[in-house]
Design a protein around this motif. Structure first.
Motif, PDB file in Angstrom:
ATOM      1  N   SER A 111      37.361  44.832  44.953  1.00 19.29           N
ATOM      2  CA  SER A 111      38.178  43.901  45.317  1.00 19.29           C
ATOM      3  C   SER A 111      37.211  42.449  45.790  1.00 19.29           C
ATOM      4  CB  SER A 111      39.194  43.977  46.418  1.00 19.29           C
ATOM      5  OG  SER A 111      40.095  44.791  45.886  1.00 19.29           O
ATOM      6  N   PRO A 132      41.849  52.199  34.498  1.00 21.64           N
ATOM      7  CA  PRO A 132      42.560  51.116  35.355  1.00 21.64           C
ATOM      8  C   PRO A 132      42.200  51.396  37.008  1.00 21.64           C
ATOM      9  CG  PRO A 132      44.115  52.175  33.730  1.00 21.64           C
ATOM     10  CD  PRO A 132      42.931  52.964  33.720  1.00 21.64           C
ATOM     11  N   PRO A 134      43.032  48.882  40.051  1.00 18.34           N
ATOM     12  CA  PRO A 134      43.615  47.622  40.496  1.00 18.34           C
ATOM     13  C   PRO A 134      42.646  46.863  41.581  1.00 18.34           C
ATOM     14  CG  PRO A 134      45.255  49.113  40.459  1.00 18.34           C
ATOM     15  CD  PRO A 134      44.120  49.804  40.069  1.00 18.34           C
ATOM     16  N   THR A 135      42.311  45.762  41.574  1.00 22.34           N
ATOM     17  CA  THR A 135      41.641  45.032  42.380  1.00 22.34           C
ATOM     18  C   THR A 135      42.258  43.749  42.890  1.00 22.34           C
ATOM     19  OG1 THR A 135      40.356  43.901  41.145  1.00 22.34           O
ATOM     20  CG2 THR A 135      39.369  45.905  41.498  1.00 22.34           C
ATOM     21  N   THR A 136      41.934  43.120  44.054  1.00 22.24           N
ATOM     22  CA  THR A 136      42.491  42.085  44.619  1.00 22.24           C
ATOM     23  C   THR A 136      41.387  40.821  44.491  1.00 22.24           C
ATOM     24  OG1 THR A 136      44.227  43.199  45.845  1.00 22.24           O
ATOM     25  CG2 THR A 136      43.810  40.635  46.268  1.00 22.24           C
ATOM     26  N   ARG A 139      36.986  38.663  39.836  1.00 18.40           N
ATOM     27  CA  ARG A 139      37.080  37.878  38.669  1.00 18.40           C
ATOM     28  C   ARG A 139      35.809  38.207  37.688  1.00 18.40           C
ATOM     29  NH1 ARG A 139      35.151  31.867  40.595  1.00 18.40           N
ATOM     30  NH2 ARG A 139      33.356  32.429  41.859  1.00 18.40           N
ATOM     31  N   ARG A 162      39.024  40.508  28.263  1.00 15.53           N
ATOM     32  CA  ARG A 162      40.287  40.992  28.625  1.00 15.53           C
ATOM     33  C   ARG A 162      40.352  42.248  28.930  1.00 15.53           C
ATOM     34  NH1 ARG A 162      44.304  43.801  26.681  1.00 15.53           N
ATOM     35  NH2 ARG A 162      43.182  44.624  24.885  1.00 15.53           N
ATOM     36  N   GLY A 165      39.243  42.716  32.523  1.00 18.49           N
ATOM     37  CA  GLY A 165      40.448  42.097  33.508  1.00 18.49           C
ATOM     38  C   GLY A 165      41.480  43.024  33.437  1.00 18.49           C
ATOM     39  N   HIS A 166      41.908  43.445  32.550  1.00 21.06           N
ATOM     40  CA  HIS A 166      43.259  44.328  32.572  1.00 21.06           C
ATOM     41  C   HIS A 166      42.784  45.656  33.205  1.00 21.06           C
ATOM     42  CE1 HIS A 166      46.762  46.323  30.997  1.00 21.06           C
ATOM     43  NE2 HIS A 166      46.322  47.565  30.668  1.00 21.06           N
ATOM     44  N   THR A 169      42.633  44.627  36.820  1.00 21.17           N
ATOM     45  CA  THR A 169      43.677  43.318  37.426  1.00 21.17           C
ATOM     46  C   THR A 169      42.981  42.392  38.115  1.00 21.17           C
ATOM     47  OG1 THR A 169      43.954  44.439  39.612  1.00 21.17           O
ATOM     48  CG2 THR A 169      45.612  45.193  37.845  1.00 21.17           C
ATOM     49  N   ALA A 170      41.841  41.890  36.961  1.00 25.05           N
ATOM     50  CA  ALA A 170      41.282  40.854  37.515  1.00 25.05           C
ATOM     51  C   ALA A 170      41.337  39.424  36.778  1.00 25.05           C
ATOM     52  CB  ALA A 170      39.905  41.007  37.684  1.00 25.05           C
ATOM     53  N   GLN A 171      40.940  38.242  37.455  1.00 23.39           N
ATOM     54  CA  GLN A 171      40.854  37.048  36.596  1.00 23.39           C
ATOM     55  C   GLN A 171      39.745  37.331  35.511  1.00 23.39           C
ATOM     56  OE1 GLN A 171      40.685  33.866  39.365  1.00 23.39           O
ATOM     57  NE2 GLN A 171      42.940  33.798  39.645  1.00 23.39           N
TER      58      GLN A 171
END
Length: 321
Positions: A111, A132, A134-136, A139, A162, A165-166, A169-171
């Motif tokens: 993150s 997968p 997930p991060t917060t 980018r 893409r 990012g997927h 879970t990133a921009q």
């Protein structure tokens, strides 16, 4: 040494030599020495206990770790060797390297990070293997433009981004410029635009970069060479400059130098000196056709972490050039 002990050691050495070096059975050795099979067994035990024989068991699973240790010692990097058979085809080799690299990225991307990504055949393969996580606040930033005179390249580069990012879970931040400008002045002017400064500032804040090295002679051609990005005159210039590879379309020689390579003034990738300042620099390589490029990147100080197939890692570790 007493005569009986000397005699026992001589027999033990003869038995051990026959059994461990020539592969003779204990029955065969006993018949030749005129002793029983159980006596041969005791002689072999005596040879082991006296240090006449040293037995080592080495698992083939140790090979990647030993290669990684050798590369760390030689190049001061962290190496991750992908266990690939010597006779594996290039497509299979790339897929195994990509899976290994995806696991490495899963361990290092977290993150609140900014991660630069250089598009290319190898990184495209890695993007398809990401699991997968997930991060917060993370980018991914495209390192260099992807357009040329035939295409904008946005579809190719954006699909790679893409997937990154997927998975995390990133921009994602694309870089909508050509891979190479026609003139250095165009690049200089565009880099002053606020829309471009936003992307360049993101690159300047990178915590990590993910890239492969370009090479014209690789069995799986680098996209910058195979995708219509270089004109005949460009290739001739690179040959004159003795270029061995590139990172994000910025070229370098075998000694890692990149000064005075005219094409770099038109390239949209970050200067190699800027790239070398990023804390973690993950280079992913498949195939011995890229070894010259890897050596140049190592000489330039561009690599902190190297993901590489086992046969290529062995060649790199044993390299005398």
């Amino acid at each position: 040494m007493p005569d009986d002990l000397r005699r026992q050691s001589e027999l033990a050495l003869a038995a051990a030599t026959a059994h461990y070096l020539r592969g003779e059975t204990m029955e065969s050795i006993g018949g030749r020495l005129g002793v029983s099979r159980s006596t041969v067994s005791r002689l072999l035990k005596h040879a082991r206990e006296r240090g006449l024989v040293e037995i080592r068991v080495r698992s083939p699973l140790d090979a990647p770790r030993m290669l990684a240790d050798a590369l760390r010692t030689r190049y001061r990097i962290t190496a991750h060797t992908a266990p690939v058979r010597e006779d594996a085809g290039e497509v299979e080799r790339l897929d195994i390297v990509a899976a290994t690299a995806a696991a490495v990225l899963g361990a290092h991307v977290g993150s609140h990070m900014t991660v630069g990504v250089a598009w290319g055949s190898t990184i495209a393969a890695v993007s398809r293997r990401l699991e997968p996580k997930p991060t917060t606040g993370t980018r991914f930033v495209q390192l260099n433009g992807s357009g040329n005179t035939r295409t904008t390249g946005l579809g190719y580069a954006s699909e790679i981004l893409r997937r990154f990012g997927h998975a995390f879970t990133a921009q994602v931040q694309q870089f909508p410029v050509p891979a190479f400008f026609d003139a250095p002045a165009t690049k200089t002017a565009l880099w002053r635009e606020r829309s471009m400064r936003r992307i360049l500032d993101a690159q300047a804040a990178m915590d990590a970069v993910v890239f492969s090295v370009g090479a014209s002679g690789s069995s799986v051609p680098s996209h910058v060479y195979a995708g219509g990005y270089l004109e005949r005159a460009d290739l001739a210039e690179l040959e004159r400059e003795r270029v061995v590879g590139d990172v994000a379309t910025v070229f370098y020689r075998a000694d890692g130098s990149s000064a005075d390579i005219a094409l770099n003034a038109r390239a949209t990738g970050p200067a190699l000196a800027d790239l070398a300042r990023v804390r973690r620099r993950i280079c992913i390589v498949s195939g011995e056709g890229k070894l010259a490029s890897v050596r140049g990147a190592l000489a330039a100080g561009l690599v902190t972490d190297l993901v590489i197939d086992e046969p290529s890692a062995r060649a790199l570790a044993e390299d005398d050039t």
